[in-house]
Design a protein around this motif. Structure first.
Motif, short mmCIF file in Angstrom:
data_model
loop_
_atom_site.label_atom_id
_atom_site.label_comp_id
_atom_site.label_asym_id
_atom_site.label_seq_id
_atom_site.Cartn_x
_atom_site.Cartn_y
_atom_site.Cartn_z
N ILE A 91 -37.62 -8.10 16.74
CA ILE A 91 -36.86 -6.91 17.14
C ILE A 91 -35.37 -7.11 16.87
O ILE A 91 -34.70 -6.19 16.37
CB ILE A 91 -37.15 -6.56 18.62
N VAL A 92 -34.85 -8.28 17.14
CA VAL A 92 -33.44 -8.57 16.86
C VAL A 92 -33.18 -8.48 15.35
O VAL A 92 -32.18 -7.91 14.91
CB VAL A 92 -33.04 -9.95 17.43
N ARG A 93 -34.09 -9.02 14.54
CA ARG A 93 -33.96 -8.93 13.07
C ARG A 93 -33.96 -7.47 12.63
O ARG A 93 -33.13 -7.05 11.83
CB ARG A 93 -35.09 -9.71 12.39
N MET A 94 -34.90 -6.71 13.16
CA MET A 94 -34.98 -5.28 12.82
C MET A 94 -33.69 -4.56 13.21
O MET A 94 -33.20 -3.71 12.46
CB MET A 94 -36.15 -4.61 13.55
N ALA A 95 -33.17 -4.88 14.37
CA ALA A 95 -31.94 -4.23 14.84
C ALA A 95 -30.80 -4.47 13.85
O ALA A 95 -30.03 -3.55 13.56
CB ALA A 95 -31.57 -4.72 16.23
N GLY A 96 -30.72 -5.67 13.32
CA GLY A 96 -29.68 -5.95 12.32
C GLY A 96 -29.84 -5.09 11.08
O GLY A 96 -28.86 -4.55 10.55
N ALA A 138 -39.50 0.49 21.85
CA ALA A 138 -38.29 1.30 21.71
C ALA A 138 -37.23 0.86 22.70
O ALA A 138 -36.03 0.82 22.38
CB ALA A 138 -38.61 2.78 21.87
N GLY A 139 -37.63 0.55 23.92
CA GLY A 139 -36.66 0.08 24.91
C GLY A 139 -35.97 -1.19 24.47
O GLY A 139 -34.73 -1.30 24.53
N ALA A 185 -31.25 -3.92 21.74
CA ALA A 185 -30.79 -4.78 20.65
C ALA A 185 -29.78 -4.04 19.78
O ALA A 185 -28.79 -4.63 19.32
CB ALA A 185 -31.98 -5.26 19.82
N LEU A 186 -30.00 -2.75 19.53
CA LEU A 186 -29.05 -1.97 18.74
C LEU A 186 -27.75 -1.78 19.50
O LEU A 186 -26.66 -1.82 18.92
CB LEU A 186 -29.66 -0.62 18.36
N GLY A 187 -27.83 -1.60 20.81
CA GLY A 187 -26.63 -1.48 21.63
C GLY A 187 -25.79 -2.74 21.59
O GLY A 187 -24.56 -2.69 21.53
N GLU A 188 -26.46 -3.90 21.60
CA GLU A 188 -25.74 -5.18 21.52
C GLU A 188 -25.01 -5.32 20.19
O GLU A 188 -24.03 -6.04 20.09
CB GLU A 188 -26.71 -6.34 21.74
N LEU A 222 -26.70 5.38 20.33
CA LEU A 222 -27.88 6.17 20.03
C LEU A 222 -27.93 7.38 20.95
O LEU A 222 -27.50 7.31 22.10
CB LEU A 222 -29.16 5.35 20.27
N GLU A 223 -28.47 8.47 20.46
CA GLU A 223 -28.81 9.60 21.31
C GLU A 223 -30.32 9.56 21.46
O GLU A 223 -31.05 9.55 20.46
CB GLU A 223 -28.37 10.93 20.70
#
Length: 185
Positions: A26-31, A56-57, A62-65, A70-71
């Motif tokens: 998930i962290v990799r995907m977020a990048g 999704a949560g 991870a995207l917020g970090e 996001l909306e």
């Protein structure tokens, strides 16, 4: 008829991916997703319920970090309704947020044959979305995927077997297991 028990399934199931492996994916995907939205635009992040919720949560955090705002909205569409196969798509909830001209990121638990995700993607496009990207925790490896659908961001690949955990269910059970399992023989 008595519903199958999750404990019985777990007794013979094979662990495919543990929590630490899924967290790293998930962290990799977020990048990768962060790079896709480097222009600063706030994407409309749509969770596909029920299965996509745990993934999704975690992906949202991870995207917020990584500094990506996001909306949020969600949708609930299903072909299965508690079964292992299904045909027509049933919409239980459609997103309320207008999509016209927006970049949309769909987050779901798995891309299997792709009937549901293709219908959802097409619906978003029909609503005027400028772009629809798809992020899935798991992609099932087989040759039955419908034409016209693919995930832009994939966490892990799973074998062509009945898989459950981390959003995916075993007869509506086990979605909150912090790992992905394949049903045993």
């Amino acid at each position: 008829m008595t519903a199958p028990k999750l404990g019985d399934a777990l007794a013979t199931a094979r662990l495919l991916f543990d929590r630490a492996t899924l967290d790293a994916a998930i962290v990799r995907m977020a990048g990768d997703i962060r790079a896709a939205y480097a222009d600063g635009e706030v994407p409309l992040f749509i969770t596909v319920l029920n299965g996509g919720l745990p993934f999704a949560g975690q992906l949202g955090f991870a995207l917020g970090e990584l500094g990506l705002d996001l909306e949020f909205d969600y949708l609930h569409a299903t072909r299965y309704r508690g079964q292992t196969s299904g045909s027509g798509l049933a919409w239980l909830h459609r997103p309320a947020t207008p999509m016209r001209g927006r970049r949309v990121l769909l987050a779901d638990d798995i891309l299997d044959e792709g009937h549901t995700l293709l219908a959802v993607q097409q619906w978003c496009e029909d609503q005027g979305a400028a772009e629809v990207r798809i992020a899935v925790l798991a992609e099932k490896l087989h040759d039955r995927c419908v034409a016209g659908i693919r995930a832009d961001h994939v966490g892990v690949q799973v074998p062509d077997a009945y898989v459950f955990g981390y959003g995916m269910d075993y007869h509506e059970q086990g979605r909150n297991l912090p790992a992905i399992y394949a049903l045993g023989d």
